[in-house]
Write a protein that holds these residues in place. Structure first.
Motif, PDB file in Angstrom:
ATOM      1  N   ARG A  78       0.840  -1.208   0.000  1.00  0.00           N
ATOM      2  CA  ARG A  78       0.000   0.000   0.000  1.00  0.00           C
ATOM      3  C   ARG A  78       0.867   1.247   0.000  1.00  0.00           C
ATOM      4  O   ARG A  78       2.063   1.182   0.207  1.00  0.00           O
ATOM      5  N   THR A  79       0.217   2.365  -0.260  1.00  0.00           N
ATOM      6  CA  THR A  79       0.919   3.645  -0.263  1.00  0.00           C
ATOM      7  C   THR A  79       0.787   4.272   1.123  1.00  0.00           C
ATOM      8  O   THR A  79      -0.316   4.338   1.663  1.00  0.00           O
ATOM      9  N   TYR A  80       1.882   4.700   1.672  1.00  0.00           N
ATOM     10  CA  TYR A  80       1.862   5.247   3.030  1.00  0.00           C
ATOM     11  C   TYR A  80       1.906   6.766   3.034  1.00  0.00           C
ATOM     12  O   TYR A  80       2.621   7.379   2.251  1.00  0.00           O
ATOM     13  N   ASP A  81       1.120   7.342   3.945  1.00  0.00           N
ATOM     14  CA  ASP A  81       1.111   8.801   4.097  1.00  0.00           C
ATOM     15  C   ASP A  81       2.373   9.262   4.818  1.00  0.00           C
ATOM     16  O   ASP A  81       2.936  10.300   4.490  1.00  0.00           O
ATOM     17  N   GLU A  82       2.775   8.500   5.827  1.00  0.00           N
ATOM     18  CA  GLU A  82       3.986   8.848   6.570  1.00  0.00           C
ATOM     19  C   GLU A  82       4.717   7.581   6.983  1.00  0.00           C
ATOM     20  O   GLU A  82       4.091   6.555   7.265  1.00  0.00           O
ATOM     21  N   VAL A  83       6.056   7.701   7.021  1.00  0.00           N
ATOM     22  CA  VAL A  83       6.884   6.655   7.629  1.00  0.00           C
ATOM     23  C   VAL A  83       7.514   7.323   8.850  1.00  0.00           C
ATOM     24  O   VAL A  83       8.380   8.189   8.733  1.00  0.00           O
ATOM     25  N   ILE A  84       6.992   6.942  10.015  1.00  0.00           N
ATOM     26  CA  ILE A  84       7.332   7.650  11.259  1.00  0.00           C
ATOM     27  C   ILE A  84       8.417   6.898  12.025  1.00  0.00           C
ATOM     28  O   ILE A  84       8.404   5.671  12.101  1.00  0.00           O
ATOM     29  N   SER A 102      -4.748  11.565  12.404  1.00  0.00           N
ATOM     30  CA  SER A 102      -5.967  10.745  12.306  1.00  0.00           C
ATOM     31  C   SER A 102      -6.636  10.880  10.931  1.00  0.00           C
ATOM     32  O   SER A 102      -7.514  10.103  10.593  1.00  0.00           O
ATOM     33  N   LEU A 103      -6.195  11.873  10.153  1.00  0.00           N
ATOM     34  CA  LEU A 103      -6.767  12.049   8.813  1.00  0.00           C
ATOM     35  C   LEU A 103      -6.065  11.169   7.773  1.00  0.00           C
ATOM     36  O   LEU A 103      -6.482  11.097   6.624  1.00  0.00           O
ATOM     37  N   ASN A 104      -4.997  10.515   8.181  1.00  0.00           N
ATOM     38  CA  ASN A 104      -4.247   9.668   7.248  1.00  0.00           C
ATOM     39  C   ASN A 104      -4.892   8.300   7.083  1.00  0.00           C
ATOM     40  O   ASN A 104      -5.698   7.869   7.904  1.00  0.00           O
ATOM     41  N   GLU A 105      -4.470   7.610   6.019  1.00  0.00           N
ATOM     42  CA  GLU A 105      -5.002   6.274   5.777  1.00  0.00           C
ATOM     43  C   GLU A 105      -4.030   5.177   6.180  1.00  0.00           C
ATOM     44  O   GLU A 105      -4.406   4.178   6.764  1.00  0.00           O
ATOM     45  N   ASN A 106      -2.768   5.377   5.829  1.00  0.00           N
ATOM     46  CA  ASN A 106      -1.774   4.331   6.100  1.00  0.00           C
ATOM     47  C   ASN A 106      -0.518   4.935   6.716  1.00  0.00           C
ATOM     48  O   ASN A 106       0.054   5.869   6.178  1.00  0.00           O
ATOM     49  N   ILE A 152      -6.034   6.662  16.848  1.00  0.00           N
ATOM     50  CA  ILE A 152      -7.146   5.799  16.433  1.00  0.00           C
ATOM     51  C   ILE A 152      -8.452   6.192  17.118  1.00  0.00           C
ATOM     52  O   ILE A 152      -9.534   6.150  16.511  1.00  0.00           O
ATOM     53  N   ARG A 153      -8.380   6.639  18.385  1.00  0.00           N
ATOM     54  CA  ARG A 153      -9.635   7.001  19.061  1.00  0.00           C
ATOM     55  C   ARG A 153     -10.305   8.218  18.430  1.00  0.00           C
ATOM     56  O   ARG A 153     -11.464   8.498  18.694  1.00  0.00           O
ATOM     57  N   LEU A 154      -9.560   8.934  17.566  1.00  0.00           N
ATOM     58  CA  LEU A 154     -10.146  10.108  16.905  1.00  0.00           C
ATOM     59  C   LEU A 154     -10.857   9.764  15.593  1.00  0.00           C
ATOM     60  O   LEU A 154     -11.558  10.597  15.027  1.00  0.00           O
ATOM     61  N   ILE A 155     -10.667   8.556  15.105  1.00  0.00           N
ATOM     62  CA  ILE A 155     -11.318   8.184  13.848  1.00  0.00           C
ATOM     63  C   ILE A 155     -12.819   8.096  14.082  1.00  0.00           C
ATOM     64  O   ILE A 155     -13.262   7.431  15.019  1.00  0.00           O
ATOM     65  N   PRO A 156     -13.610   8.797  13.249  1.00  0.00           N
ATOM     66  CA  PRO A 156     -15.061   8.803  13.458  1.00  0.00           C
ATOM     67  C   PRO A 156     -15.616   7.381  13.548  1.00  0.00           C
ATOM     68  O   PRO A 156     -15.291   6.531  12.723  1.00  0.00           O
ATOM     69  N   GLY A 157     -16.419   7.127  14.584  1.00  0.00           N
ATOM     70  CA  GLY A 157     -17.035   5.818  14.757  1.00  0.00           C
ATOM     71  C   GLY A 157     -16.317   4.925  15.753  1.00  0.00           C
ATOM     72  O   GLY A 157     -16.860   3.942  16.224  1.00  0.00           O
TER      73      GLY A 157
END
Ligand code: SAH
Length: 229
Positions: A78-84, A102-106, A152-157
């Protein structure tokens, strides 16, 4: 959201993600945390992942090769938004950073160990470096767990009550007000009358004032340059 955590001590990370809110996030299909053992990407019989520092001195350094192999294997999927990279000299983690992550996907999170990781990994593979505070841990695992939980706790739902995360400390630049639950009186200790009044607007107002009072008292730095009218 996919969070891939790379570590030499996977055991340290198994607990935090198999309980409570993080487990629920996974059950609901909202977030998935995968732990990768760096040793699985080591070559040679010894499965070596670290070596002595050039120039001498105490402590081992994580080698570039297994890290590169692991990150490349993940990037093939997959494509990563950040490598931390978790590091005491990184940008200090706070709620604002949690919100934007929390707005990132991967995300990939690399945990250091011993003396850290070969600097060339940081120069060429890492896109963001995060510290969880001005103290030194023995490895990046607990720090990675802190960041992952806060994000993760910030992801809606993920939280049952959508508004809950919005009323937590720091979210509006203030600390949270005190909270109480039943019984309304316990051995002479009473809950503030207003909270039992059923008067929504007054309760909101009381909570706001308590938030401000608490912030002034404990973290006046948060109020600098803020207009509370
Ligand atoms: N020699 C390094 C510290 C190494 S500590 C230095 O002085 O900067 C070993 C690992 O623990 C680090 O590579 C990092 O991944 C992790 N770590 C330690 N303290 C941390 C902190 N405050 N925040 C994030 N990660 C930390």
């Amino acid at each position: 959201m996919h969070v891939d955590i790379i570590t030499v001590v996977p055991g340290l990370l198994e607990g935090p993600f198999s309980h409570s809110i993080l487990q629920r996030a996974e059950d609901k299909g909202l977030a998935k945390v995968r732990i990768h053992n760096l040793r699985d990407y080591a070559t040679g019989k010894q499965k070596q992942v670290d070596d002595y520092a050039f120039g001498g001195g105490a402590g081992m350094v994580l080698m570039i090769e297994p890290v590169l192999r692991c990150i490349n294997a993940l990037k093939a999927q997959r494509t990563y938004d950040e490598v931390i990279y978790m590091s005491p000299d990184g940008e200090v983690f706070d709620q604002k950073m949690a919100n934007s992550l929390s707005l990132n996907e991967n995300l990939i999170i690399l945990c250091g160990h011993y003396k850290g990781v070969d600097e060339r990994v940081r120069q060429h593979l890492i896109t963001k470096e995060i510290s969880i505070g001005d103290y030194v841990l023995s490895g990046g695992e607990l720090a990675a767990a802190v960041v992952t939980d806060a994000v993760i706790r910030l992801i809606p739902g993920v939280l049952n009550d959508e508004t809950s995360a919005l009323t937590d400390s720091f979210q509006d630049g203030l600390l949270a007000p005190p909270v109480y639950t039943r019984p309304a009186e316990y051995e002479g200790m009473k809950v503030p009358e207003i909270l039992l009044s059923g008067h929504g607007a007054k309760i909101e107002n009381w909570r706001f004032e308590e938030s401000v009072r608490r912030t002034k008292e404990r973290r006046p730095d948060l109020l600098e340059g803020k207009n509370l009218e």
